[in-house]
Design a protein around this motif. Structure first.
Motif, PDB file in Angstrom:
ATOM      1  N   LEU A  52       0.823  -1.208   0.000  1.00 19.44           N
ATOM      2  CA  LEU A  52       0.000   0.000   0.000  1.00 19.44           C
ATOM      3  C   LEU A  52       0.857   1.258   0.000  1.00 19.44           C
ATOM      4  O   LEU A  52       0.476   2.280  -0.595  1.00 19.44           O
ATOM      5  CB  LEU A  52      -0.931  -0.009   1.219  1.00 19.44           C
ATOM      6  CG  LEU A  52      -1.973  -1.140   1.239  1.00 19.44           C
ATOM      7  CD1 LEU A  52      -2.801  -1.074   2.514  1.00 19.44           C
ATOM      8  CD2 LEU A  52      -2.875  -1.080   0.004  1.00 19.44           C
ATOM      9  N   ALA A  53       2.021   1.185   0.627  1.00 20.52           N
ATOM     10  CA  ALA A  53       2.948   2.319   0.591  1.00 20.52           C
ATOM     11  C   ALA A  53       3.434   2.569  -0.831  1.00 20.52           C
ATOM     12  O   ALA A  53       3.638   3.719  -1.248  1.00 20.52           O
ATOM     13  CB  ALA A  53       4.132   2.067   1.530  1.00 20.52           C
ATOM     14  N   ASN A  73       0.686   7.888  -6.011  1.00 24.35           N
ATOM     15  CA  ASN A  73      -0.480   8.784  -5.923  1.00 24.35           C
ATOM     16  C   ASN A  73      -1.808   8.066  -6.152  1.00 24.35           C
ATOM     17  O   ASN A  73      -2.744   8.629  -6.721  1.00 24.35           O
ATOM     18  CB  ASN A  73      -0.328   9.950  -6.921  1.00 24.35           C
ATOM     19  CG  ASN A  73       0.867  10.822  -6.600  1.00 24.35           C
ATOM     20  OD1 ASN A  73       1.104  11.174  -5.442  1.00 24.35           O
ATOM     21  ND2 ASN A  73       1.649  11.156  -7.623  1.00 24.35           N
ATOM     22  N   ILE A  74      -1.869   6.810  -5.703  1.00 28.02           N
ATOM     23  CA  ILE A  74      -3.120   6.044  -5.768  1.00 28.02           C
ATOM     24  C   ILE A  74      -3.842   6.208  -4.438  1.00 28.02           C
ATOM     25  O   ILE A  74      -3.309   5.875  -3.383  1.00 28.02           O
ATOM     26  CB  ILE A  74      -2.861   4.548  -6.032  1.00 28.02           C
ATOM     27  CG1 ILE A  74      -2.007   4.360  -7.293  1.00 28.02           C
ATOM     28  CG2 ILE A  74      -4.171   3.789  -6.120  1.00 28.02           C
ATOM     29  CD1 ILE A  74      -2.661   4.831  -8.552  1.00 28.02           C
ATOM     30  N   TYR A  98       2.683   3.776  10.355  1.00 27.56           N
ATOM     31  CA  TYR A  98       3.154   5.140  10.625  1.00 27.56           C
ATOM     32  C   TYR A  98       4.473   5.398   9.906  1.00 27.56           C
ATOM     33  O   TYR A  98       4.642   6.431   9.227  1.00 27.56           O
ATOM     34  CB  TYR A  98       3.319   5.328  12.132  1.00 27.56           C
ATOM     35  CG  TYR A  98       4.119   6.541  12.521  1.00 27.56           C
ATOM     36  CD1 TYR A  98       3.571   7.822  12.413  1.00 27.56           C
ATOM     37  CD2 TYR A  98       5.428   6.409  12.976  1.00 27.56           C
ATOM     38  CE1 TYR A  98       4.321   8.941  12.757  1.00 27.56           C
ATOM     39  CE2 TYR A  98       6.180   7.513  13.325  1.00 27.56           C
ATOM     40  CZ  TYR A  98       5.626   8.787  13.209  1.00 27.56           C
ATOM     41  OH  TYR A  98       6.373   9.890  13.540  1.00 27.56           O
ATOM     42  N   GLN A  99       5.420   4.475  10.004  1.00 26.79           N
ATOM     43  CA  GLN A  99       6.726   4.666   9.377  1.00 26.79           C
ATOM     44  C   GLN A  99       6.633   4.670   7.855  1.00 26.79           C
ATOM     45  O   GLN A  99       7.422   5.349   7.183  1.00 26.79           O
ATOM     46  CB  GLN A  99       7.705   3.584   9.837  1.00 26.79           C
ATOM     47  CG  GLN A  99       8.210   3.769  11.257  1.00 26.79           C
ATOM     48  CD  GLN A  99       9.465   2.967  11.530  1.00 26.79           C
ATOM     49  OE1 GLN A  99       9.572   1.811  11.120  1.00 26.79           O
ATOM     50  NE2 GLN A  99      10.421   3.577  12.219  1.00 26.79           N
ATOM     51  N   LEU A 100       5.675   3.929   7.332  1.00 25.28           N
ATOM     52  CA  LEU A 100       5.500   3.872   5.881  1.00 25.28           C
ATOM     53  C   LEU A 100       4.710   5.068   5.354  1.00 25.28           C
ATOM     54  O   LEU A 100       4.538   5.215   4.140  1.00 25.28           O
ATOM     55  CB  LEU A 100       4.784   2.572   5.485  1.00 25.28           C
ATOM     56  CG  LEU A 100       5.601   1.276   5.647  1.00 25.28           C
ATOM     57  CD1 LEU A 100       4.691   0.056   5.563  1.00 25.28           C
ATOM     58  CD2 LEU A 100       6.702   1.198   4.579  1.00 25.28           C
ATOM     59  N   GLY A 101       4.210   5.888   6.252  1.00 25.92           N
ATOM     60  CA  GLY A 101       3.502   7.088   5.845  1.00 25.92           C
ATOM     61  C   GLY A 101       2.074   6.848   5.391  1.00 25.92           C
ATOM     62  O   GLY A 101       1.517   7.657   4.634  1.00 25.92           O
ATOM     63  N   ILE A 102       1.456   5.756   5.847  1.00 24.11           N
ATOM     64  CA  ILE A 102       0.095   5.443   5.394  1.00 24.11           C
ATOM     65  C   ILE A 102      -0.880   5.281   6.570  1.00 24.11           C
ATOM     66  O   ILE A 102      -2.007   4.808   6.367  1.00 24.11           O
ATOM     67  CB  ILE A 102       0.069   4.159   4.529  1.00 24.11           C
ATOM     68  CG1 ILE A 102       0.613   2.960   5.331  1.00 24.11           C
ATOM     69  CG2 ILE A 102       0.856   4.356   3.245  1.00 24.11           C
ATOM     70  CD1 ILE A 102       0.427   1.627   4.620  1.00 24.11           C
ATOM     71  N   ALA A 134       1.103  -5.091  -5.002  1.00 26.11           N
ATOM     72  CA  ALA A 134       0.673  -3.758  -5.425  1.00 26.11           C
ATOM     73  C   ALA A 134       0.191  -3.785  -6.878  1.00 26.11           C
ATOM     74  O   ALA A 134      -0.843  -3.189  -7.217  1.00 26.11           O
ATOM     75  CB  ALA A 134       1.814  -2.762  -5.258  1.00 26.11           C
ATOM     76  N   ARG A 135       0.924  -4.501  -7.732  1.00 30.73           N
ATOM     77  CA  ARG A 135       0.517  -4.608  -9.146  1.00 30.73           C
ATOM     78  C   ARG A 135      -0.834  -5.316  -9.271  1.00 30.73           C
ATOM     79  O   ARG A 135      -1.683  -4.928 -10.068  1.00 30.73           O
ATOM     80  CB  ARG A 135       1.586  -5.366  -9.944  1.00 30.73           C
ATOM     81  CG  ARG A 135       2.869  -4.580 -10.184  1.00 30.73           C
ATOM     82  CD  ARG A 135       3.715  -5.233 -11.263  1.00 30.73           C
ATOM     83  NE  ARG A 135       4.142  -6.584 -10.885  1.00 30.73           N
ATOM     84  CZ  ARG A 135       5.277  -6.860 -10.243  1.00 30.73           C
ATOM     85  NH1 ARG A 135       6.094  -5.868  -9.885  1.00 30.73           N
ATOM     86  NH2 ARG A 135       5.605  -8.100  -9.955  1.00 30.73           N
ATOM     87  N   ALA A 136      -1.021  -6.378  -8.460  1.00 24.73           N
ATOM     88  CA  ALA A 136      -2.272  -7.129  -8.527  1.00 24.73           C
ATOM     89  C   ALA A 136      -3.460  -6.285  -8.066  1.00 24.73           C
ATOM     90  O   ALA A 136      -4.547  -6.358  -8.655  1.00 24.73           O
ATOM     91  CB  ALA A 136      -2.158  -8.389  -7.670  1.00 24.73           C
ATOM     92  N   ILE A 137      -3.258  -5.491  -7.029  1.00 22.08           N
ATOM     93  CA  ILE A 137      -4.323  -4.607  -6.547  1.00 22.08           C
ATOM     94  C   ILE A 137      -4.738  -3.639  -7.647  1.00 22.08           C
ATOM     95  O   ILE A 137      -5.932  -3.461  -7.924  1.00 22.08           O
ATOM     96  CB  ILE A 137      -3.855  -3.838  -5.298  1.00 22.08           C
ATOM     97  CG1 ILE A 137      -3.675  -4.791  -4.114  1.00 22.08           C
ATOM     98  CG2 ILE A 137      -4.857  -2.738  -4.934  1.00 22.08           C
ATOM     99  CD1 ILE A 137      -3.009  -4.162  -2.918  1.00 22.08           C
TER     100      ILE A 137
END
Length: 398
Positions: A243-244, A250-251, A272-276, A354-357
């Motif tokens: 997800l990060a 920018n998704i 939190y660390q991944l910014g999400i 991520a590609r599959a999502i």
């Protein structure tokens, strides 16, 4: 005295009364009872019996905590072994001796299992592999057949934690139940005869999870859901990393995790660390009604486990026509059909996830609807409670 199939006495051994999320056991018990079988649940730890569990519950007696209470409880258990069921106790002791167990272990097993030795059953069925540990000879001692279910974690991870934990079990005449073909082949690799292994997948209440008011309407934002215990084996850290990646591209998305567990704090910090963190909701445990509502409000389901026996939640998602992305861990490959009811991607690979999502989210409405229709029909045909019950009736028939 043996019974006809309609009056078979089945004893199911669990560590505790099935929780709200353990629908597999509840559905199984209900299905067997509806077909006239007498089901008793044996648990190591007693708790209040919920109203929707109609079978008899027998709990193992506590052997106490302190020295004095342990001594008294052990003496009581010993008296019961000698006075109430001496022949069965002696047989259990001798069977343990034949397996090479030390004297101390033989006595301990006898005391721990005495509450089972006075039971009259046709089948003694251990709901998880490790529950049969130190109880491998109880069924033979009381003159009934023995069955063991493996559900994933107990088959793949328990032997790593407890070396040779199934050495005695695998030497016994046992009928095995597993959730997937992959698990069946694992048992065969452990020199278990294929004829003694039966694959019975989980099932869901298809009426409860009928597609009804769910549609595959396209949404600008990704509404992603995962229903999972917060444990490292569920691979949620890899989901957060995937997800990060989406966020860096920018998704827009919203990710909700339903469930609780020991890894909650670590996962919150990772988000939190991944910014999400602002895009992730840790919803905790929810009622079945709330889970159903969350499924209907989502447009993609993820189950990215490192190990998974099968995964009921993925079935529930498919029953609603919700596109699924799952890992290739064990039973998930049989649960979700790649490119038919969702996508199956290699585990521990956030980039592939991520590609599959994105691939699923980018499908046009016609393809999404086709996938949803196929998934709904497949779940209704293959994973309904009636079919599961019929397979368990056949399981216990010989």
């Amino acid at each position: 005295m043996k019974h006809t199939q309609s009056s078979l006495k089945i004893g199911i051994v669990l560590s505790s009364i099935p929780g709200y999320s353990e629908t597999f056991f509840r559905n199984k018990i209900k299905g067997l009872q509806s077909n006239g079988l007498d089901v008793t649940l044996y648990v190591d730890t007693f708790s209040e019996v919920p109203q929707n569990l109609s079978c008899k519950v027998v709990s193992a007696p506590s052997l106490g905590n302190g020295f004095i209470s342990k001594t008294i409880a052990s003496c009581v258990a010993a008296v019961k072994c000698i006075c109430l069921h001496p022949k069965r106790s002696l047989k259990h002791y001798n069977l343990d001796k034949a397996d090479g167990l030390p004297f101390k272990h033989r006595i301990k097993n006898l005391l721990l299992n005495q509450y089972l030795l006075n039971q009259n059953l046709d089948w003694l069925h251990f709901g998880y592999g490790m529950l049969a540990n130190s109880r491998e000879n109880v069924a033979e001692a009381i003159g009934c057949k023995m069955a063991v279910s493996f559900r994933g974690f107990d088959l793949y991870l328990s032997p790593l934690k407890h070396k040779n934990c199934y050495k005695v079990l695998f030497s016994k005449k046992v009928k095995y139940h597993v959730l997937s073909e992959k698990m069946k082949h694992t048992l065969i690799a452990n020199h278990i005869s294929e004829q003694r292994i039966h694959v019975i997948t989980p099932a869901i209440d298809i009426n409860l999870f009928a597609s009804g008011d769910y549609t595959t309407k396209a949404k600008e934002n990704l509404e992603i859901l995962c229903i999972s215990r917060l444990h490292w084996v569920k691979g949620l850290n890899y989901v957060l990393e995937a997800l990060a990646i989406l966020k860096s591209d920018n998704i827009d998305f919203k990710f909700t995790i339903i469930g609780d567990g020991e890894e909650r704090e670590r996962l919150v910090f990772a988000a939190y660390q991944l910014g999400i963190l602002e895009d992730v909701t840790f919803a905790g445990k929810l009622s079945q009604t709330e889970v159903l509502k969350a499924l209907k409000q989502s447009n993609l389901y993820i189950q990215y486990s490192i190990q998974e026996g099968f995964g009921n939640a993925a079935l529930e998602a498919q029953a609603l026509g919700l596109p699924c992305v799952v890992s290739d861990a064990d039973g998930l490959q049989q649960n979700v059909l790649h490119e038919k009811t969702g996508l199956v991607v290699p585990k521990r690979n956030p980039k592939a996830l991520a590609r599959a999502i994105l691939e699923l989210h980018s499908l046009d409405s016609e393809k999404k609807q086709h996938m949803a229709d196929f998934a709904i029909q497949r779940v209704r045909n293959e994973f309904n409670i009636e079919k599961q019950t019929a397979l368990f009736l056949e399981f216990y028939s010989n």
